[in-house]
Design a protein around this motif. Structure first.
Motif, PDB file in Angstrom:
ATOM      1  N   VAL B  29       0.837  -1.194   0.000  1.00  0.00           N
ATOM      2  CA  VAL B  29       0.000   0.000   0.000  1.00  0.00           C
ATOM      3  C   VAL B  29       0.872   1.244   0.000  1.00  0.00           C
ATOM      4  O   VAL B  29       0.599   2.208  -0.726  1.00  0.00           O
ATOM      5  N   ARG B  30       1.934   1.233   0.783  1.00  0.00           N
ATOM      6  CA  ARG B  30       2.830   2.399   0.807  1.00  0.00           C
ATOM      7  C   ARG B  30       3.442   2.642  -0.559  1.00  0.00           C
ATOM      8  O   ARG B  30       3.577   3.779  -0.999  1.00  0.00           O
ATOM      9  N   ARG B  33       0.870   4.177  -2.831  1.00  0.00           N
ATOM     10  CA  ARG B  33       0.629   5.570  -2.483  1.00  0.00           C
ATOM     11  C   ARG B  33       1.598   6.504  -3.179  1.00  0.00           C
ATOM     12  O   ARG B  33       1.244   7.616  -3.546  1.00  0.00           O
ATOM     13  N   GLU B  36       0.371   7.336  -6.688  1.00  0.00           N
ATOM     14  CA  GLU B  36      -1.006   7.773  -6.869  1.00  0.00           C
ATOM     15  C   GLU B  36      -1.117   9.135  -7.533  1.00  0.00           C
ATOM     16  O   GLU B  36      -1.871   9.314  -8.497  1.00  0.00           O
ATOM     17  N   VAL B  37      -0.386  10.089  -7.017  1.00  0.00           N
ATOM     18  CA  VAL B  37      -0.484  11.452  -7.533  1.00  0.00           C
ATOM     19  C   VAL B  37      -0.037  11.499  -8.991  1.00  0.00           C
ATOM     20  O   VAL B  37      -0.716  12.087  -9.842  1.00  0.00           O
ATOM     21  N   ASP B  40      -2.737  10.136 -11.156  1.00  0.00           N
ATOM     22  CA  ASP B  40      -3.851  11.067 -11.310  1.00  0.00           C
ATOM     23  C   ASP B  40      -3.517  12.176 -12.298  1.00  0.00           C
ATOM     24  O   ASP B  40      -4.341  12.529 -13.146  1.00  0.00           O
ATOM     25  N   GLU B 131     -12.159   7.023  -7.654  1.00  0.00           N
ATOM     26  CA  GLU B 131     -10.921   7.813  -7.636  1.00  0.00           C
ATOM     27  C   GLU B 131      -9.966   7.330  -6.551  1.00  0.00           C
ATOM     28  O   GLU B 131      -8.752   7.328  -6.733  1.00  0.00           O
ATOM     29  N   GLY B 132     -10.533   6.951  -5.428  1.00  0.00           N
ATOM     30  CA  GLY B 132      -9.696   6.483  -4.329  1.00  0.00           C
ATOM     31  C   GLY B 132      -9.279   5.032  -4.492  1.00  0.00           C
ATOM     32  O   GLY B 132      -8.144   4.652  -4.193  1.00  0.00           O
ATOM     33  N   ILE B 133     -10.206   4.229  -4.974  1.00  0.00           N
ATOM     34  CA  ILE B 133      -9.999   2.782  -5.028  1.00  0.00           C
ATOM     35  C   ILE B 133      -9.077   2.358  -6.166  1.00  0.00           C
ATOM     36  O   ILE B 133      -8.263   1.449  -6.023  1.00  0.00           O
ATOM     37  N   HIS B 135      -6.364   3.011  -7.411  1.00  0.00           N
ATOM     38  CA  HIS B 135      -4.915   2.834  -7.241  1.00  0.00           C
ATOM     39  C   HIS B 135      -4.581   1.624  -6.383  1.00  0.00           C
ATOM     40  O   HIS B 135      -3.416   1.305  -6.190  1.00  0.00           O
ATOM     41  N   HIS B 136      -5.598   0.981  -5.857  1.00  0.00           N
ATOM     42  CA  HIS B 136      -5.345  -0.082  -4.903  1.00  0.00           C
ATOM     43  C   HIS B 136      -5.957  -1.418  -5.294  1.00  0.00           C
ATOM     44  O   HIS B 136      -6.153  -2.276  -4.443  1.00  0.00           O
TER      45      HIS B 136
END
Lengths: 152, 152
Positions: B29-30, B33, B36-37, B40, B131-133, B135-136
């Motif tokens: 997850v790290r 993260r 992610e940016v 986007d 949008e949040g999900i 990336h994971h």
DNA sequence: GCAAAAAGTTAGCTTAGGCTAACAATCAAG
DNA sequence: CTTGATTGTTAGCCTAAGCTAACTTTTTGC
């Protein structure tokens, strides 16, 4: 308003609203990101206390996969934010607020995990994805996930 | 090995493996993260180029909900990482690598969004959660999402 | 073609979340 | 009860991602 057809919603207004929703989404995600680490820590601390009777920084570090100084700094933030209490060279405890957050996180984690498993995902991938996803599901989505998992 | 029953997997070994999986999840997850940016931005840049013919920093800023200097700094990183090219006071372009990433992100975004909608979620919440999900979700989960959405 | 507006950049600050190195405290054996 | 191992903390560094203020460049409207 230098515009014509106002009886129906103009296409560019629909588009503008979609863009606005997207902007809100980005802002929302950034907000969620800010509390992700805190949530992970609090959830883990609750777990360690439950399993071992106490939450030691060294165990937090091991379980989170980070170094001890990183844990120390993060615990400082959690304490500042009123989620934990601690004394120097001692274990960590959750405040009322911390316990509430931990409970909520655990609840979300479980639902997401259960949902992914019920979709047919293998446990390892499910665990990994749940860890990432759980911070980004709204109440509404969570309810749908729970529902789906129950029906399966 | 000061242990007895080795014919079957010992319970603490199962537990240990679960903990290890959890640690891996946190580390994963790290890692996610960190990109992610960038994802986007690249996705948005591709969209702007498609819609407007160019991607201007001011539009990126508006759509991302951040200020112009933040965009400038982030674009610097994207350029450094070979995802975009740009000239001073000019619009931004995607490199081959950037385009590939944008395409992949758009694909993921669409599947997650379609999946959430097919679960019965309202469009605004779906957009926000997607949008949040996005990336994971692992490849495996994405496949299951796509499958589910198709069947609906 | 120039002045004002818009867009882009730079400098410098903040916070979070990582790290290593060095040091301090606690704990556990002997 | 002391000593060595384990655990915890502090200092100091880095990067990312945000911001405001101040400046430069480009675009636009008269």
């Amino acid at each position: 308003m230098t515009n014509d057809q106002n009886l129906e919603t103009a296409p560019q207004e629909v588009e503008a609203r979609a863009v606005e929703a997207r902007v809100e989404a980005f802002i929302g995600v950034r907000e969620a990101r800010r509390s992700e680490v805190a949530e992970d820590y609090v959830e883990l601390i609750a777990e360690l206390i439950h399993d071992n009777g106490e939450a030691r920084p060294v165990d937090i570090a091991t379980r989170m996969g980070v170094t001890a100084p990183t844990v120390a700094k993060t615990l400082g933030r959690l304490a500042r934010d009123g989620l934990i209490t601690r004394a120097k060279y001692r274990s960590v405890f959750l405040t009322e607020e911390g316990r509430a957050l931990a409970k909520e996180c655990r609840h979300r984690h479980e639902i997401v995990l259960r949902f992914l498993l019920s979709l047919g995902l293998d446990p390892e991938t499910a665990e990994r994805d749940a860890e990432g996803i759980e911070h980004h599901v709204s109440e509404r989505t969570l309810a749908l996930f729970a529902d789906f998992a129950d029906r399966s």
